[in-house]
Design an enzyme around this catalytic site. Structure first.
Site: not given
Ligand code: AMP
Ligand code: ZN
Length: 126
Positions: A93, A98, A100
Site C-alpha cells: 500500500t 519497506h 516489516h
Molecule cells: P504495506 O501494506 O506493506 O505497503 O505496508 C504499509 C505499512 O505502512 C503498513 O503496515 C502501515 O501500517 C504503515 N504505515 C502507513 N502509513 C504510515 C505512516 N504514516 N507512518 C508509519 N507507518 C505507516
C-alpha cells in the site's frame, strides 16, 4: 530519484529507531504487534526488486540490529516475521520499499503455524 510526495521519503523527519548509511528504521503507525518496525532504503525504491545489493545488505543488517534490540528490551518476544509486500496484488500500500519486522510472542495467535503463508487465507497450515 527522490519523490518528495512519498511518505517514506520523509524518513529523516521521523523518530528513527535505527539507521545506517543506506537504510532507516521506524515504528509502524498501525502495528500488527508491539514493536512492529519498518526498515526502508533511504533512497526511493518501489519494491525490493529495485534495491541495489548494497541497499539490500544495509536493510538486512539494520533489521538484525532492530530485532536484537527489540528482543533485548522485551523478553516476551520469541520470534519475528520479516518480509516485504511487493506490488499491489501482494498487498503493498506504500510504494516505497519497506520490510516489516513483526515481533511475535507465544500465544499471540491461536495457530501460528505457517506464519507468512497466511497471506492467502486458509493456506498457512500445510
Ligand atoms: P504495506 O501494506 O506493506 O505497503 O505496508 C504499509 C505499512 O505502512 C503498513 O503496515 C502501515 O501500517 C504503515 N504505515 C502507513 N502509513 C504510515 C505512516 N504514516 N507512518 C508509519 N507507518 C505507516
Ligand atoms: Zn519514497
Amino acid at each position: 530519484m527522490t519523490e518528495t510526495k512519498c511518505i517514506f521519503c520523509g524518513w529523516a523527519n521521523r523518530a528513527l529507531v535505527g539507521e545506517n548509511a543506506l537504510a532507516a528504521a521506524f515504528r509502524d503507525a498501525f502495528p500488527v504487534s508491539e514493536g512492529h518496525t519498518l526498515i526502508v532504503p533511504k533512497r526511493h525504491a518501489v519494491t525490493f526488486l529495485d534495491l541495489t545489493e548494497e541497499e539490500t545488505g544495509a536493510i538486512f543488517a539494520l533489521a538484525r540490529e532492530c530485532a536484537e534490540a527489540l528482543r533485548k528490551g522485551d523478553a516476551s518476544i520469541g520470534g519475528f516475521n520479516f518480509g516485504a509486500n511487493a506490488g499491489a496484488c501482494a498487498g503493498q500500500t506504500v510504494f516505497h520499499c519497506h520490510f516489516h519486522l513483526i515481533p511475535r510472542r507465544d500465544g499471540d495467535h491461536p495457530h501460528p503455524r505457517g506464519g507468512v503463508r497466511a497471506v492467502i487465507p486458509g493456506k498457512a497450515a500445510y
